[in-house]
Design an enzyme around this catalytic site. Sequence first.
Site, PDB file in Angstrom:
ATOM      1  N   HIS A  18       3.838   1.428  -8.154  1.00  0.00           N
ATOM      2  CA  HIS A  18       2.658   0.946  -7.814  1.00  0.00           C
ATOM      3  C   HIS A  18       1.755   0.794  -8.834  1.00  0.00           C
ATOM      4  CE1 HIS A  18       3.757   1.417  -3.475  1.00  0.00           C
ATOM      5  NE2 HIS A  18       3.722   0.109  -3.483  1.00  0.00           N
TER       6      HIS A  18
ATOM      7  N   LYS B  10      12.709  -2.730  -8.786  1.00  0.00           N
ATOM      8  CA  LYS B  10      13.266  -2.176  -7.665  1.00  0.00           C
ATOM      9  C   LYS B  10      13.698  -3.192  -6.444  1.00  0.00           C
ATOM     10  CE  LYS B  10      13.104   1.054  -4.203  1.00  0.00           C
ATOM     11  NZ  LYS B  10      12.388   0.639  -3.116  1.00  0.00           N
TER      12      LYS B  10
ATOM     13  N   HIS C 222       2.403   4.871  -4.831  1.00  0.00           N
ATOM     14  CA  HIS C 222       2.938   6.109  -5.699  1.00  0.00           C
ATOM     15  C   HIS C 222       2.846   5.315  -7.257  1.00  0.00           C
ATOM     16  CE1 HIS C 222       6.268   3.097  -5.726  1.00  0.00           C
ATOM     17  NE2 HIS C 222       6.449   3.072  -4.502  1.00  0.00           N
TER      18      HIS C 222
ATOM     19  N   GLY D 269       8.151  -5.636  -8.955  1.00  0.00           N
ATOM     20  CA  GLY D 269       8.996  -4.360  -9.470  1.00  0.00           C
ATOM     21  C   GLY D 269      10.510  -4.601  -9.460  1.00  0.00           C
TER      22      GLY D 269
ATOM     23  N   GLN E  23      14.022  -9.753  -4.315  1.00  0.00           N
ATOM     24  CA  GLN E  23      12.779 -10.080  -3.937  1.00  0.00           C
ATOM     25  C   GLN E  23      12.245 -11.043  -5.241  1.00  0.00           C
ATOM     26  OE1 GLN E  23       9.588  -8.312  -1.697  1.00  0.00           O
ATOM     27  NE2 GLN E  23       8.783  -7.719  -3.823  1.00  0.00           N
TER      28      GLN E  23
ATOM     29  N   SER F  26       9.316   4.846  -3.754  1.00  0.00           N
ATOM     30  CA  SER F  26       9.211   4.039  -2.801  1.00  0.00           C
ATOM     31  C   SER F  26       8.278   4.790  -1.646  1.00  0.00           C
ATOM     32  CB  SER F  26      10.609   3.921  -1.777  1.00  0.00           C
ATOM     33  OG  SER F  26      10.294   3.158  -0.803  1.00  0.00           O
TER      34      SER F  26
ATOM     35  N   GLY G 164       0.814  -1.349   0.189  1.00  0.00           N
ATOM     36  CA  GLY G 164       0.061  -0.127  -0.023  1.00  0.00           C
ATOM     37  C   GLY G 164       0.769   1.201   0.006  1.00  0.00           C
TER      38      GLY G 164
HETATM   39  P1  AMP Z   1       5.898  -2.412  -1.852  1.00  0.00           P
HETATM   40  O1  AMP Z   1       4.476  -2.067  -1.544  1.00  0.00           O
HETATM   41  O2  AMP Z   1       6.854  -1.461  -1.505  1.00  0.00           O
HETATM   42  O3  AMP Z   1       5.833  -3.771  -1.178  1.00  0.00           O
HETATM   43  O4  AMP Z   1       5.650  -2.694  -3.468  1.00  0.00           O
HETATM   44  C1  AMP Z   1       5.048  -3.499  -4.164  1.00  0.00           C
HETATM   45  C2  AMP Z   1       5.439  -3.914  -5.313  1.00  0.00           C
HETATM   46  O5  AMP Z   1       5.912  -2.558  -6.122  1.00  0.00           O
HETATM   47  C3  AMP Z   1       6.640  -4.639  -5.470  1.00  0.00           C
HETATM   48  O6  AMP Z   1       6.717  -5.669  -6.553  1.00  0.00           O
HETATM   49  C4  AMP Z   1       7.668  -3.615  -5.683  1.00  0.00           C
HETATM   50  O7  AMP Z   1       9.050  -4.029  -6.075  1.00  0.00           O
HETATM   51  C5  AMP Z   1       7.068  -2.907  -6.658  1.00  0.00           C
HETATM   52  N1  AMP Z   1       7.812  -1.199  -6.608  1.00  0.00           N
HETATM   53  C6  AMP Z   1       7.785  -0.406  -5.409  1.00  0.00           C
HETATM   54  N2  AMP Z   1       8.668   0.545  -5.773  1.00  0.00           N
HETATM   55  C7  AMP Z   1       8.509   0.367  -7.150  1.00  0.00           C
HETATM   56  C8  AMP Z   1       9.425   1.457  -8.012  1.00  0.00           C
HETATM   57  N3  AMP Z   1       9.808   2.361  -7.870  1.00  0.00           N
HETATM   58  N4  AMP Z   1       9.442   0.923  -9.453  1.00  0.00           N
HETATM   59  C9  AMP Z   1       8.857  -0.294  -9.919  1.00  0.00           C
HETATM   60  N5  AMP Z   1       8.476  -1.220  -8.764  1.00  0.00           N
HETATM   61  C10 AMP Z   1       8.058  -0.895  -7.682  1.00  0.00           C
END
Ligand code: AMP
Length: 284
Positions: free
Chosen positions: A37, A149, A34, A147, A153, A185, A31
């Site tokens: 996501h 990023k 940005h 992602g 993972q 992020s 959640g």
């Molecule tokens: P998170 O909510 O941070 O756990 O991220 C959820 C998904 O979004 C994961 O697969 C992350 O790798 C991806 N993600 C988060 N930030 C970015 C970004 N800046 N660019 C690409 N994917 C992202």
Amino acid sequence: MEILTSPGAMRAWSREQRVLGKKIALVPTMGFFHQGHLSLMRMAARHGDAVVVSLFVNPIQFGPNEDLDRYPRSFTKDCELAGQEGVAVVFAPEAADMYPAGFQTTVSVEQLSRSLCGADRPGHFNGVTTVVSKLFHLVQPDMAVFGQKDFQQLSIIRRMVRDLDMGIEILAHPIVREPDGLAMSSRNVYLNEQQRRSALSLSGGIALARSLYTDGLLDTAVLKEKVREHILSYPGTAVDYISFVDRSSLEPVDRADQETLLALAVSIDGRVRLIDNGLLVGTG
Ligand code: AMP
């Protein structure tokens, strides 16, 4: 758009869709959306017929001294944004339903989970693979988007899917960045103005390594020192790791080539830990 919180309701919805012949694409998230996501959701919509976004701040992937309690949350806004992207379901389970009393089964991808972030954050990736396995079982997706990023993972999830014959296609989305290069992020919200400037040390370090590599510097020990100096030239930065690894095995390499990935973790003022990565021949 439907908002489901019960694992049983999620499973029932997915069963119906599959009977209708719909291909389900899952985007697992924690959640506080940005553009990164939202780009993953768009990719999911291009490849699947129905997009499910899971929104769950997974307690078992946080260490005891990490930011579980202060992790940013904005459920209503997130649902609004997901709705605008044409998402069919936001699945937001309660921790007590995901991990009821007596829960004791985990999924572990041994070797790939040890290095990089796994060394700094013991147990983190077991938490990730366990929750992603549960989400895969509940949502029964044909595909799932992650992602780059979180490059480690992504590698770990691909390995898990292969090793356990999960039969789910894993799609990778490139890193989405702010105009000045900072990787987006949810944790960027923690940064004050000065810290936000220091956060550019990560993308700056990757850009520096790329230009030195292009100029013919291949010795990763030397590259590492140059990147370290660059990062430490910003106020408040401390290096958690700077690693030049093979993009497939994530094993360290001595000599850089076109398969080499630079992965970084940097703490700012000891409070905010940021990660970034890039191939030395890449642009993303
Ligand atoms: P998170 O909510 O941070 O756990 O991220 C959820 C998904 O979004 C994961 O697969 C992350 O790798 C991806 N993600 C988060 N930030 C970015 C970004 N800046 N660019 C690409 N994917 C992202």
